[in-house]
Design a protein around this motif. Structure first.
Motif, PDB file in Angstrom:
ATOM      1  N   TRP A   1      -5.215 -11.278   0.593  1.00 43.33           N
ATOM      2  CA  TRP A   1      -5.436 -10.197  -0.377  1.00 43.33           C
ATOM      3  C   TRP A   1      -6.660 -10.555  -1.203  1.00 43.33           C
ATOM      4  O   TRP A   1      -6.653 -11.485  -1.999  1.00 43.33           O
ATOM      5  CB  TRP A   1      -4.214 -10.060  -1.265  1.00 43.33           C
ATOM      6  CG  TRP A   1      -4.261  -8.974  -2.317  1.00 43.33           C
ATOM      7  CD1 TRP A   1      -5.152  -8.844  -3.345  1.00 43.33           C
ATOM      8  CD2 TRP A   1      -3.342  -7.877  -2.463  1.00 43.33           C
ATOM      9  NE1 TRP A   1      -4.866  -7.746  -4.115  1.00 43.33           N
ATOM     10  CE2 TRP A   1      -3.756  -7.135  -3.599  1.00 43.33           C
ATOM     11  CE3 TRP A   1      -2.220  -7.452  -1.753  1.00 43.33           C
ATOM     12  CZ2 TRP A   1      -3.076  -5.993  -4.035  1.00 43.33           C
ATOM     13  CZ3 TRP A   1      -1.543  -6.318  -2.189  1.00 43.33           C
ATOM     14  CH2 TRP A   1      -1.966  -5.601  -3.312  1.00 43.33           C
ATOM     15  N   ILE A   2      -7.746  -9.827  -1.013  1.00 39.94           N
ATOM     16  CA  ILE A   2      -8.955 -10.009  -1.824  1.00 39.94           C
ATOM     17  C   ILE A   2      -9.272  -8.665  -2.457  1.00 39.94           C
ATOM     18  O   ILE A   2      -9.713  -7.737  -1.787  1.00 39.94           O
ATOM     19  CB  ILE A   2     -10.137 -10.510  -0.975  1.00 39.94           C
ATOM     20  CG1 ILE A   2      -9.837 -11.912  -0.433  1.00 39.94           C
ATOM     21  CG2 ILE A   2     -11.423 -10.530  -1.800  1.00 39.94           C
ATOM     22  CD1 ILE A   2     -10.912 -12.474   0.474  1.00 39.94           C
ATOM     23  N   GLY A   3      -9.048  -8.573  -3.756  1.00 38.29           N
ATOM     24  CA  GLY A   3      -9.190  -7.292  -4.442  1.00 38.29           C
ATOM     25  C   GLY A   3     -10.574  -7.007  -4.971  1.00 38.29           C
ATOM     26  O   GLY A   3     -10.843  -5.911  -5.454  1.00 38.29           O
ATOM     27  N   GLY A   4     -11.479  -7.994  -4.889  1.00 33.00           N
ATOM     28  CA  GLY A   4     -12.830  -7.794  -5.397  1.00 33.00           C
ATOM     29  C   GLY A   4     -13.637  -9.068  -5.263  1.00 33.00           C
ATOM     30  O   GLY A   4     -13.142 -10.093  -4.786  1.00 33.00           O
ATOM     31  N   ILE A   5     -14.891  -9.008  -5.720  1.00 33.46           N
ATOM     32  CA  ILE A   5     -15.784 -10.154  -5.527  1.00 33.46           C
ATOM     33  C   ILE A   5     -15.637 -11.207  -6.619  1.00 33.46           C
ATOM     34  O   ILE A   5     -15.975 -12.368  -6.413  1.00 33.46           O
ATOM     35  CB  ILE A   5     -17.260  -9.714  -5.437  1.00 33.46           C
ATOM     36  CG1 ILE A   5     -17.687  -8.943  -6.701  1.00 33.46           C
ATOM     37  CG2 ILE A   5     -17.512  -8.885  -4.191  1.00 33.46           C
ATOM     38  CD1 ILE A   5     -19.170  -8.671  -6.791  1.00 33.46           C
ATOM     39  N   ASN A   6     -15.143 -10.810  -7.803  1.00 34.81           N
ATOM     40  CA  ASN A   6     -15.057 -11.763  -8.906  1.00 34.81           C
ATOM     41  C   ASN A   6     -14.069 -11.228  -9.934  1.00 34.81           C
ATOM     42  O   ASN A   6     -14.366 -10.296 -10.667  1.00 34.81           O
ATOM     43  CB  ASN A   6     -16.441 -11.959  -9.540  1.00 34.81           C
ATOM     44  CG  ASN A   6     -16.458 -13.038 -10.611  1.00 34.81           C
ATOM     45  OD1 ASN A   6     -15.575 -13.097 -11.459  1.00 34.81           O
ATOM     46  ND2 ASN A   6     -17.465 -13.885 -10.575  1.00 34.81           N
ATOM     47  N   PHE A   7     -12.891 -11.853 -10.009  1.00 34.47           N
ATOM     48  CA  PHE A   7     -11.829 -11.337 -10.873  1.00 34.47           C
ATOM     49  C   PHE A   7     -12.198 -11.431 -12.350  1.00 34.47           C
ATOM     50  O   PHE A   7     -11.801 -10.587 -13.151  1.00 34.47           O
ATOM     51  CB  PHE A   7     -10.532 -12.106 -10.609  1.00 34.47           C
ATOM     52  CG  PHE A   7      -9.338 -11.548 -11.343  1.00 34.47           C
ATOM     53  CD1 PHE A   7      -8.802 -10.323 -10.989  1.00 34.47           C
ATOM     54  CD2 PHE A   7      -8.751 -12.245 -12.386  1.00 34.47           C
ATOM     55  CE1 PHE A   7      -7.708  -9.797 -11.659  1.00 34.47           C
ATOM     56  CE2 PHE A   7      -7.653 -11.734 -13.060  1.00 34.47           C
ATOM     57  CZ  PHE A   7      -7.134 -10.509 -12.696  1.00 34.47           C
TER      58      PHE A   7
END
Length: 753
Positions: free
Chosen positions: A434-440
């Motif tokens: 699960w990768i929701g974006g480039i930088n949390f």
């Protein structure tokens, strides 16, 4: 002479009398003071009953499916452990440096107190220490001091002595040590030896080596000053002092001491930070699900707290797969970002389009706050444009401190491509990556669970599935000729190919594998819009879809989770599986509080034959269609079906990979919908989104651990399915038809879907 001699004894007697009265008065004062503290005149003291039921605020832990601790939810970062989990050398290190007579006193070490008083008061040695025993320090851990003035310091010391004596009357020495090591602070909101061991050495307390234990115990004198990450040299000196104390107290041999004194710190630092670490977007989604579960439990009279109840949350995430995916993300997105910026050059909208930047600024909290204060739009933009100061601006090449305004910062971050990437086991719904974006830290918005974007051509398999269920055979041919639909306000979907396509007729398999838009619309017309929407819903898509012909090209906005659920149908005989994040919840003692399994639809959305046909058609997308670079560029030989997708004006790039035990979906685009890729070459799904799967699968193929996923094979389709697909992929119009057809002129008709 006699009178003189008679006066001397009288004076001596008076002197001793005064000293005696003074001492008695002082003792009486001390006793009265201690008594006043004991009866609560200086603040209530905990009773023995309270002390006998010590309650910790315990952090909840998040584990991957392969039992790797990836995060915590806490107010105080603490995980208590039992006495048996303390290695002997840890206990020896603590006693040697903090309380040599721990097993001899009953809470207060009077010898040590006298020594400290003598050195501090008479010799002025402020470094002589406080003389507090481990029991007194435990009292301070449980009831921290509130004020720092001299009067309160004395009161607090007396309180801690009294509490220490009470603790010793309730608990044995082993229990005192256990409570102390579970409550002591190691700085940075880290409490207890277990949390410290995990943070500084990425290991459990029971596995601490002698030098590691000595380093952590050495920190207790000054958690900041002796922090091994911040001040390694000071930390080593302090550790060596602890090791020497262990030797002096016969806990270490001279040989062992000499050996350990030479060792480096060998830190393996892991901070369980909300913004950092492995899978931060996933951990945040798990947190949301846990809060809902806790809320549901309250109706049953159970009161849990995610931050203090010490819950253990066992998720479905595969740690190694996630790590590989995050590494691949950095490599691909960094390169793609550079290509993206280069393609725009000096005409980049984040540099040239002032109106757009102001529009984006309006969405920020800073703008809204200034607007609430009564400033006009012009005043706000002036303020945001002129507040120049040193700011840290992130990039794929590293962070840079530059002098910039808020508008400069908005412009800088507007240009960044973002992504959402999800891998699910379709057989059970378990989320593996699960990768929701480039930088949390910079972008909290989760592009898996929160984002709804047009899905482009990744929706076409649902259209084709519906057509098959409506009885349209796979070898039905559809013209690629561009058509203008009169009853749709002249809407005319087109292809990215050349004009010669007007003479071509595609089989369903070829039309899907090459993502021919004109064919997809004609397949939709045959299948019926209503039937397609109904099919999407039965495959797990709950979003409201547009009841119009453009749905064939994926104009419906769907989030990645629902799209993944729909694709699981193709390997589950038509039954979709809902993605699952949490497998099990236990308490601190590993007693199971809840077990979870994914929800699988009871009724199949389509037949087994349709499912097999669709897999074969999507295999062609990989083998010879729009995703063929998986074979050519990335050299993947796995059993893969799939679909690329690119939305209008190159706003969204998609790729869906389908394997017997994997559904992998990737989206790439910008958060600001007004900006897309500058051209299809860069922005198409095959270039922007597909590599995140291709590079990831390359790495998975190198490791035997992943063989169950990478080497799985699709079942052989039935002979009936193979026969139905056995036809020429493309048929060209006959000579006379070509002679009288003008490829530059659009055919006009009504849409009847």
């Amino acid at each position: 002479m006699k009178k003189k001699s008679l006066k001397k004894p009288q004076r001596k007697h008076s002197f001793f009398k005064i000293v005696g009265y003074t001492l008695l008065s002082l003792i009486a004062f001390i006793l009265l003071f201690i008594g006043s503290v004991q009866i609560g005149l200086w603040g209530k003291l905990p009773s023995k009953e309270e002390l006998s039921t010590i309650q910790y605020q315990i952090a909840s832990e998040v584990f991957t499916a392969d039992s790797v601790l990836i995060g915590k939810y806490y107010l105080y970062d603490r995980q208590p452990v039992t006495f048996n989990e303390f290695p002997e050398h840890l206990r020896h290190a603590l006693i040697a440096i903090e309380d040599e007579r721990f097993y001899e006193h009953s809470g207060v070490d009077y010898k040590s107190l006298i020594r400290v008083a003598f050195k501090t008061v008479l010799m002025g040695d402020n470094a002589s220490g406080g003389g507090s025993t481990i029991s007194q320090q435990l009292a301070k851990n449980l009831y921290p001091r509130k004020e720092r003035n001299h009067t309160n310091l004395v009161v607090d010391k007396v309180k801690e002595m009294i509490i220490a004596k009470r603790l010793e009357g309730i608990f044995n020495k082993d229990e005192i040590l256990t409570h102390y090591l579970n409550t002591v602070s190691f700085g940075d909101n880290t409490f207890g030896i277990e949390s410290a061991a995990l943070k500084f050495y990425n290991t459990r307390t029971k596995d601490l080596t002698v030098p590691q234990a000595a380093t952590l115990v050495g920190m207790l004198k000054a958690t900041y000053g002796y922090n091994p990450r911040l001040f390694p040299e000071k930390s080593i000196n302090r550790r060596n002092l602890v090791l020497t104390a262990m030797y002096t107290n016969n806990y270490l041999s001279e040989e062992a001491k000499t050996k350990f004194l030479k060792e480096d710190l060998q830190l393996d630092y892991r901070e369980f930070d909300y913004n950092a670490g492995t899978a931060p977007y996933f951990r945040e989604e798990v947190r949301k699900e846990m809060l809902q579960w806790i809320s549901d439990q309250k109706t049953n009279g159970l009161d849990y707290n995610i931050y203090t109840s010490g819950l253990k949350i066992y998720t479905t995430l595969n740690y190694k797969m996630q790590q590989i995916a995050e590494d691949v993300l950095v490599g691909h997105m960094g390169k793609l970002q550079a290509d993206f910026e280069k393609s725009y050059g000096n005409r980049a909208p984040w540099l040239k389009d002032k109106g757009l930047m102001e529009k984006i600024a309006k969405r920020t909290n800073t703008y809204k706050r200034l607007q609430k204060n009564g400033l006009s739009h012009g005043q706000i933009i002036d303020s945001l444009s002129n507040d120049h100061r040193i700011r840290t601006l992130g990039s794929w090449q590293g962070d840079k401190d530059v002098k910039a305004s808020t508008m400069d910062s908005i412009s800088h971050y507007t240009k960044f491509l973002n992504t959402g990437s999800l891998a699910v086991d379709p057989t059970n719904g378990e989320v593996l990556v699960w990768i929701g974006g480039i930088n949390f830290k910079q972008y909290k918005f989760d592009h898996i669970s929160q984002s709804k974007r047009q899905v482009g051509s990744t929706f076409k398999p649902i259209v084709y599935t519906t057509a098959l269920e409506q009885g349209i055979i796979p070898c039905t041919y559809f013209s690629a000729e561009e058509v203008q639909y009169d009853n749709l306000k002249g809407w005319s979907p087109s292809n990215s190919g050349n004009k010669d396509e007007a003479y071509l007729n595609y089989s369903m398999e070829e039309g899907l594998s090459n993502s021919v838009n004109t064919v997809a619309v004609k397949v939709l017309e045959k299948a019926g819009i209503g039937n397609v929407i109904k099919m999407a819903k039965s495959m797990g898509i709950s979003e409201k879809l547009p009841n119009e012909a453009s749905i064939a090209l994926g104009t419906g906005e769907i989030n990645i989770l629902e799209l993944a659920q729909a694709y699981t149908s193709f390997v589950n005989n038509g039954k979709s599986t809902k993605p699952l994040l949490i497998k099990r919840i236990t308490n601190q003692k590993d007693s199971i509080l809840a077990d979870f399994n994914s929800t699988i639809e009871e009724k199949a959305a389509f037949s087994k034959e349709t499912g097999q046909t669709m897999i074969e058609m999507m295999k062609s997308t990989i083998n010879s269609g729009t995703a063929s670079r998986l074979r050519t560029t990335y050299g993947l030989k796995n059993d893969i079906a799939g679909k690329t997708g690119t939305t209008q004006n190159n706003k969204d790039a998609w790729f869906v990979a389908l394997m017997p035990k994997l559904v992998h979906i990737t989206w790439v685009g910008l958060d600001q919908h007004e900006i897309g890729f500058s051209n299809t070459g860069i922005g198409q799904g095959a270039n922007a989104a597909l590599p995140l799967f291709g590079l990831w699968m390359q790495q998975l193929n190198k490791k035997k651990d992943f063989d169950p996923y990478t080497k799985s094979k699709f079942p052989n389709p039935s002979q009936e399915v193979l026969n139905a697909l056995d036809c020429d992929p493309i048929k060209k119009d006959g000579f006379f038809k070509r002679l009288f057809k003008n490829p530059n002129k659009k055919k006009t008709k009504k849409f009847n879907g």
